[in-house]
Write a protein that holds these residues in place. Structure first.
Motif, mmCIF file in Angstrom:
data_model
loop_
_atom_site.group_PDB
_atom_site.id
_atom_site.type_symbol
_atom_site.label_atom_id
_atom_site.label_comp_id
_atom_site.label_asym_id
_atom_site.label_seq_id
_atom_site.Cartn_x
_atom_site.Cartn_y
_atom_site.Cartn_z
ATOM 1 N N THR A 235 -1.232 -13.476 65.059
ATOM 2 C CA THR A 235 -1.877 -12.178 65.192
ATOM 3 C C THR A 235 -0.804 -11.148 65.521
ATOM 4 N N TRP A 236 -1.114 -9.891 65.238
ATOM 5 C CA TRP A 236 -0.152 -8.854 65.605
ATOM 6 C C TRP A 236 -0.898 -7.673 66.204
ATOM 7 N N THR A 237 -0.252 -6.994 67.112
ATOM 8 C CA THR A 237 -0.827 -5.840 67.794
ATOM 9 C C THR A 237 0.217 -4.740 67.907
ATOM 10 N N LEU A 238 -0.281 -3.519 68.013
ATOM 11 C CA LEU A 238 0.590 -2.364 68.192
ATOM 12 C C LEU A 238 0.119 -1.586 69.413
ATOM 13 N N ASP A 239 1.023 -1.360 70.342
ATOM 14 C CA ASP A 239 0.738 -0.549 71.519
ATOM 15 C C ASP A 239 1.532 0.746 71.388
ATOM 16 N N ALA A 240 0.819 1.805 71.009
ATOM 17 C CA ALA A 240 1.490 3.089 70.790
ATOM 18 C C ALA A 240 1.353 4.022 71.976
ATOM 19 N N ARG A 241 0.813 3.534 73.085
ATOM 20 C CA ARG A 241 0.558 4.407 74.237
ATOM 21 C C ARG A 241 1.813 4.661 75.062
ATOM 22 N N ALA B 258 5.382 -3.285 69.099
ATOM 23 C CA ALA B 258 4.611 -4.120 68.179
ATOM 24 C C ALA B 258 4.913 -5.580 68.498
ATOM 25 N N ARG B 259 3.886 -6.420 68.464
ATOM 26 C CA ARG B 259 4.038 -7.790 68.939
ATOM 27 C C ARG B 259 3.305 -8.763 68.007
ATOM 28 N N VAL B 260 3.958 -9.854 67.681
ATOM 29 C CA VAL B 260 3.344 -10.974 66.964
ATOM 30 C C VAL B 260 3.257 -12.156 67.904
ATOM 31 N N GLU B 261 2.105 -12.816 67.914
ATOM 32 C CA GLU B 261 1.936 -14.053 68.671
ATOM 33 C C GLU B 261 1.548 -15.172 67.717
ATOM 34 N N VAL B 262 2.237 -16.283 67.831
ATOM 35 C CA VAL B 262 2.008 -17.460 66.995
ATOM 36 C C VAL B 262 1.504 -18.580 67.881
ATOM 37 N N ARG B 263 0.407 -19.197 67.477
ATOM 38 C CA ARG B 263 -0.172 -20.303 68.247
ATOM 39 C C ARG B 263 -0.303 -21.532 67.366
ATOM 40 N N PRO B 264 0.193 -22.673 67.835
ATOM 41 C CA PRO B 264 0.104 -23.894 67.030
ATOM 42 C C PRO B 264 -1.338 -24.325 66.824
ATOM 43 N N LEU B 265 -1.582 -25.031 65.736
ATOM 44 C CA LEU B 265 -2.928 -25.471 65.391
ATOM 45 C C LEU B 265 -2.858 -26.938 64.986
ATOM 46 N N LEU B 266 -3.216 -27.819 65.920
ATOM 47 C CA LEU B 266 -3.197 -29.254 65.652
ATOM 48 C C LEU B 266 -4.471 -29.682 64.948
ATOM 49 N N PRO B 267 -4.427 -30.820 64.238
ATOM 50 C CA PRO B 267 -5.634 -31.297 63.569
ATOM 51 C C PRO B 267 -6.778 -31.502 64.550
ATOM 52 N N LEU C 9 6.686 -6.845 61.177
ATOM 53 C CA LEU C 9 6.560 -5.725 62.107
ATOM 54 C C LEU C 9 7.348 -4.509 61.626
ATOM 55 N N ARG C 10 8.460 -4.734 60.946
ATOM 56 C CA ARG C 10 9.202 -3.605 60.381
ATOM 57 C C ARG C 10 8.380 -2.893 59.313
ATOM 58 N N VAL C 11 7.582 -3.672 58.582
ATOM 59 C CA VAL C 11 6.723 -3.093 57.547
ATOM 60 C C VAL C 11 5.483 -2.457 58.156
ATOM 61 N N ALA C 12 4.847 -3.167 59.086
ATOM 62 C CA ALA C 12 3.569 -2.718 59.638
ATOM 63 C C ALA C 12 3.715 -1.583 60.626
ATOM 64 N N ALA C 13 4.799 -1.601 61.392
ATOM 65 C CA ALA C 13 4.984 -0.602 62.462
ATOM 66 C C ALA C 13 6.435 -0.167 62.522
ATOM 67 N N PRO C 14 6.906 0.516 61.491
ATOM 68 C CA PRO C 14 8.321 0.922 61.481
ATOM 69 C C PRO C 14 8.640 1.819 62.676
ATOM 70 N N GLY C 15 9.763 1.546 63.316
ATOM 71 C CA GLY C 15 10.183 2.324 64.480
ATOM 72 C C GLY C 15 9.697 1.777 65.798
ATOM 73 N N ALA C 16 8.694 0.881 65.771
ATOM 74 C CA ALA C 16 8.210 0.288 67.018
ATOM 75 C C ALA C 16 9.158 -0.813 67.471
ATOM 76 N N ARG C 17 9.181 -1.048 68.774
ATOM 77 C CA ARG C 17 10.007 -2.118 69.327
ATOM 78 C C ARG C 17 9.311 -3.452 69.063
ATOM 79 N N PRO C 18 9.939 -4.359 68.282
ATOM 80 C CA PRO C 18 9.267 -5.611 67.919
ATOM 81 C C PRO C 18 9.484 -6.711 68.947
ATOM 82 N N SER C 19 8.475 -7.565 69.092
ATOM 83 C CA SER C 19 8.634 -8.782 69.882
ATOM 84 C C SER C 19 7.776 -9.864 69.263
ATOM 85 N N VAL C 20 8.257 -11.093 69.342
ATOM 86 C CA VAL C 20 7.557 -12.247 68.760
ATOM 87 C C VAL C 20 7.486 -13.339 69.785
ATOM 88 N N VAL C 21 6.307 -13.876 69.990
ATOM 89 C CA VAL C 21 6.096 -14.981 70.932
ATOM 90 C C VAL C 21 5.537 -16.163 70.150
#
Length: 455
Positions: free
Chosen positions: A378-384, A390-399, A440-452
């Motif tokens: 998922t990705w979110t943008l906090d422009a406040r 801008a942040r992406v979070e990745v969560r593993p998905l086991l069977p 994140l560069r495409v979705a929110a150019p100029g925002a500070r990116p982070s990935v978890v």
């Protein structure tokens, strides 16, 4: 040992690599590569056409869907094509809103219309409300009103002037089932919100000026199911295109994707120009206490060789080896990659459909490792803040039904590390982070990116 009664055997790995190649999710040969950089905007129309549309009930979904397939894609590349009307958002297959090319809008909508019209005469809330309404008249009145764009609320109110005894919401719904209606911009433009972005409809004829690749009579015959020959010819064209983007497939696969039934005659009409293979059947759920079925199993507790199913394909379509290396993929929410087969094992592996598709029909964005679903993102943008983040979070998905020990099921051999477990591999994690940062560069150019990437 598996059988090959229908032709050479293709296992889940081979089907996976074929699907990724057809979906343009692996690097293409130079001769096959589409436009990049400043030319990516021109490639949007070709890609949307190749994929036979992208699901777009959530207006933003096609953006990451195209980004994952087109090098150099920017959100403006799609926005420009929506504004110049070379692509549109319209209800087509399964009655679902898709982003499709202008050429496809009329014919794909025509395929869906018979089932939608039948729904309006069935026993349901809309059918009950419209039971005394002449649907032909409703279609004509609505078409006249929608020569200019109207919201659903405004359309319903205008229709209620003719049928005052019917709730306007049912009249508007009926119009959407009977007519090919385009959702007009700014709805669908990246970042559009606020006044003016409410869903607003007009007819495909008013927006696009009419079909250019088929006659109006031919499309009407498909939409009303009044000419069996025209319907069969249209279905043959549809199956041929589905094979190019999703093959090799069974008849059940194409029916699942299209929402159409009785497609066997269309496939049989194509048989002389196709090749056939034998593929693994749908994996079954093992009985309590039984060992997990291996690749290709068709019945829990079955013995002997797995029974194969007949797969159809175009002879010239790419079918890479099942062990060909593939990159990490971040697929969009509602991506047809994970929705368009009756047996989705080729991409879900041991992950259950219900782990990706929620009970209310929401479809998660997925991370693919070695071609199989390893997690969601998922990705979110906090422009406040002073500096947008801008942040992406990745969560593993086991069977489903497994412990967090990496054990696989279905198409993933027992004891092998499941793709979700590989998210902890530093090289895989770095590749995931790099792809997420690119989004994140495409979705929110100029925002500070982070990935978890969660463990």
């Amino acid at each position: 040992m598996s059988d090959d009664r229908y032709g050479p055997w293709l296992d889940h790995d081979a089907l996976n690599r074929a699907l990724l190649a057809r979906q343009h999710l692996v690097p293409r040969r130079p001769a096959d590569a589409g436009p990049t950089g400043s030319d990516a905007s021109a490639g949007v129309v070709a890609e949307v056409g190749h994929l036979v549309g992208l699901q777009s009930q959530v207006p933003s979904s096609p953006y990451p869907g195209l980004w994952s397939r087109l090098p150099g894609f920017t959100t403006d590349d799609l926005g420009a094509r929506l504004l110049d009307r070379s692509v549109v958002r319209i209800a087509t297959l399964r009655g679902t809103v898709h982003l499709v090319t202008a050429d496809d809008a009329f014919e794909l909508a025509a395929h869906a219309r018979p089932a939608l019209a039948a729904y309006l005469r069935a026993k349901n809330q809309h059918g009950d409300a419209l039971r005394h309404v002449d649907l032909d008249e409703l279609e004509q009145v609505a078409a006249d009103l929608l020569a200019e764009p109207l919201t659903s609320v405004a359309l319903g109110r205008r229709l209620a002037e003719r049928w005052p005894e019917v709730d306007p919401k049912h009249l508007a719904y009926g119009a959407r089932c009977l007519l090919p209606l385009v959702q007009v911009p700014p709805r669908g433009l990246w970042g559009a919100n606020g006044p003016g972005t409410t869903t607003t409809w007009t007819t495909a004829h008013a927006w696009l000026g009419g079909p250019t690749h088929r006659s109006a009579d031919e499309l009407d015959a498909v939409a009303t199911a009044s000419d069996p020959d025209a319907v069969l010819a249209a279905r043959v064209r549809l199956v041929r295109r589905y094979l190019a983007a999703f093959g090799p497939v069974t008849v059940a696969d194409v029916q699942r994707w299209s929402g159409l039934t009785r497609l066997r005659p269309a496939v049989e009409a194509l048989r002389p120009e196709l090749v056939t293979f034998t593929g693994p059947g749908r994996p079954a759920t093992a009985r309590p206490g039984a060992s997990r079925p291996g690749p290709g199993s068709t019945a829990a507790g079955s013995t002997g060789a797995p029974r194969g199913v007949e797969l159809f394909d175009r002879p010239d379509a790419p079918r890479p080896p099942g062990d060909e290396p593939v990159p990490v993929v971040l697929a969009a929410d509602f991506d047809n990659l994970v929705l368009s087969h009756d047996d989705r094992t080729r991409v879900l592996g041991g992950v259950a459909v219900k782990q990706v598709v929620s009970i209310n029909g929401q479809v998660a964005a997925t991370v693919l490792v070695d071609g199989r679903v390893a997690g969601t993102w998922t990705w979110t943008l906090d422009a406040r803040a002073d500096e947008a983040a801008a942040r992406v979070e990745v969560r593993p998905l086991l069977p489903a039904g497994t412990e967090a020990d990496g054990a696989g099921s279905g198409a993933v051999p027992v004891g092998a590390a499941h793709p979700a477990a590989r998210l902890a591999d530093p090289e895989i994690r770095d590749e995931v982070v790099a792809r997420a940062e690119d989004w994140l560069r495409v979705a929110a150019p100029g925002a500070r990116p982070s990935v978890v990437v969660h463990a």
